[in-house]
Design an enzyme around this catalytic site. Sequence first.
Site, PDB file in Angstrom:
ATOM      1  N   CYS A 109      -3.253  -0.478  -5.458  1.00  0.00           N
ATOM      2  CA  CYS A 109      -3.325   0.779  -6.530  1.00  0.00           C
ATOM      3  C   CYS A 109      -4.602   1.320  -6.689  1.00  0.00           C
ATOM      4  O   CYS A 109      -5.516   0.532  -7.071  1.00  0.00           O
ATOM      5  CB  CYS A 109      -2.422   0.337  -7.405  1.00  0.00           C
ATOM      6  SG  CYS A 109      -2.595   1.852  -8.658  1.00  0.00           S
ATOM      7  N   ARG A 164       5.766   8.767   1.185  1.00  0.00           N
ATOM      8  CA  ARG A 164       6.140  10.232   0.839  1.00  0.00           C
ATOM      9  C   ARG A 164       6.991  10.742   1.607  1.00  0.00           C
ATOM     10  O   ARG A 164       7.881  11.582   1.122  1.00  0.00           O
ATOM     11  CB  ARG A 164       4.951  10.905   0.465  1.00  0.00           C
ATOM     12  CG  ARG A 164       4.128  10.410  -0.720  1.00  0.00           C
ATOM     13  CD  ARG A 164       2.760  11.244  -0.562  1.00  0.00           C
ATOM     14  NE  ARG A 164       1.886  10.468   0.400  1.00  0.00           N
ATOM     15  CZ  ARG A 164       0.683  11.049   0.983  1.00  0.00           C
ATOM     16  NH1 ARG A 164       0.104  12.195   0.415  1.00  0.00           N
ATOM     17  NH2 ARG A 164       0.213  10.627   2.082  1.00  0.00           N
ATOM     18  N   LYS A 203       0.804  -6.083  -0.326  1.00  0.00           N
ATOM     19  CA  LYS A 203       0.538  -4.712   0.112  1.00  0.00           C
ATOM     20  C   LYS A 203      -0.855  -4.351  -0.182  1.00  0.00           C
ATOM     21  O   LYS A 203      -1.248  -4.448  -1.495  1.00  0.00           O
ATOM     22  CB  LYS A 203       1.594  -3.571  -0.483  1.00  0.00           C
ATOM     23  CG  LYS A 203       1.339  -2.176   0.078  1.00  0.00           C
ATOM     24  CD  LYS A 203       2.376  -1.374  -0.281  1.00  0.00           C
ATOM     25  CE  LYS A 203       2.382  -0.009  -0.045  1.00  0.00           C
ATOM     26  NZ  LYS A 203       1.684   0.794  -0.996  1.00  0.00           N
ATOM     27  N   ASN A 257       1.492   1.229   7.086  1.00  0.00           N
ATOM     28  CA  ASN A 257       1.651   2.282   6.120  1.00  0.00           C
ATOM     29  C   ASN A 257       0.800   3.340   6.063  1.00  0.00           C
ATOM     30  O   ASN A 257      -0.373   2.918   6.218  1.00  0.00           O
ATOM     31  CB  ASN A 257       2.001   1.381   4.780  1.00  0.00           C
ATOM     32  CG  ASN A 257       2.101   2.547   3.831  1.00  0.00           C
ATOM     33  OD1 ASN A 257       1.346   2.705   2.581  1.00  0.00           O
ATOM     34  ND2 ASN A 257       3.146   3.773   3.529  1.00  0.00           N
TER      35      ASN A 257
END
Length: 326
Positions: free
Chosen positions: A116, A240, A154, A215
């Site tokens: 993030c 998305r 991730k 990703n």
Amino acid sequence: MPTKRSSNNCTMNIKSLAIGRLSTKNNVFVAPLAGFSDFAFRNICYTLGAGLCFTEMVSVKGLTYGGQGTKELLKTTDAEYVKAVQLFGDDPDIFVKAVKLTELDKFDLIDVNMGCPVPKVFNNGEGSALLLKPDLAEAIVSKLAKAGKTVSVKMRLGVERGQNVAVELGKRLEGAGAKLLTLHARAKCDYYSGEPDYAECERLKNAVKIPVIFNGGIFTASDADMAMEKSGADGVMLARGALRTPWLINEILKTPLPDKRELITRHFDMICDDRGERAACTYFRKQMALYLKNVRGAKKLKEKVFVALTKKEYHDVIDEAFSLNE
Ligand SMILES: Cc1cc2nc3c(=O)[nH]c(=O)nc-3n(C[C@H](O)[C@H](O)[C@H](O)COP(=O)(O)O)c2cc1C
């Protein structure tokens, strides 16, 4: 529910993946997406055939302080044959405390957020800040694994462009007990834009034995093919692309496409049942705006959605948008 055959030349090798003791039906995953990947969205994606879906990132501090808002994020449905929660934080002991809460018992997989980029997360030493603290990142995974959890991570390439840490960190995380790595193949500084680095994902894939998921920037079935081909990854994670067109899952899996009108109505109705009609109308606006993105007459339809306060008004917009465009 599925109606039409998906017609495309998708060549991605669809296969089941083992994540520690868990096994997924296929290697087309859907990302954690804050504000979007709630129980209803995941239900939609799983019913379309996704191999694995994640909750949005949930704060381990929020969980252990007992915040009701945080616990809301943990709702699941029976469609989730594997339940995966993504957690963020910076303290290994708080991670362990969080996963011992009864609310987390139902989750089969704990994913740790190391990607993030949002300042309030990064500046707290959480999310992508962990890319710069490999000892701490390793300790979080190690303690979760020792607590008996199946753990995935991730992460991103690194914080700054050209300062990639994913390969070295990935090896350490595997050693600490991670059973799956997802690489969002962009640097933290790039947020969500720019060409993903397929070659760095390939290096990561070659450096570890656990599955690696690619990703970044997959909006079509051919994007998925290209990502798989160039990165050598074990699977893809849609973000998305799945928010705008969840039937991308079918296009990649080459399974029948859903009736969009039925699918979107069902998605909205699940939110209505959960939150009540009025609150659902406000909550669903941002998702509806994404569904309408490439629809003819989108501007007018979005205006209608933004003033809709009843289930019927929403249904009317969905009917108008998705019968016109079929
Ligand atoms: C609205 C939004 C919310 C996101 N929330 C999360 C999150 O909670 N956890 C996470 O790991 N990544 C999150 N991401 C990043 C996505 O999971 C994904 O890594 C990123 O969008 C790149 O994939 P894409 O280019 O296919 O969209 C978010 C992205 C967006 C656009």
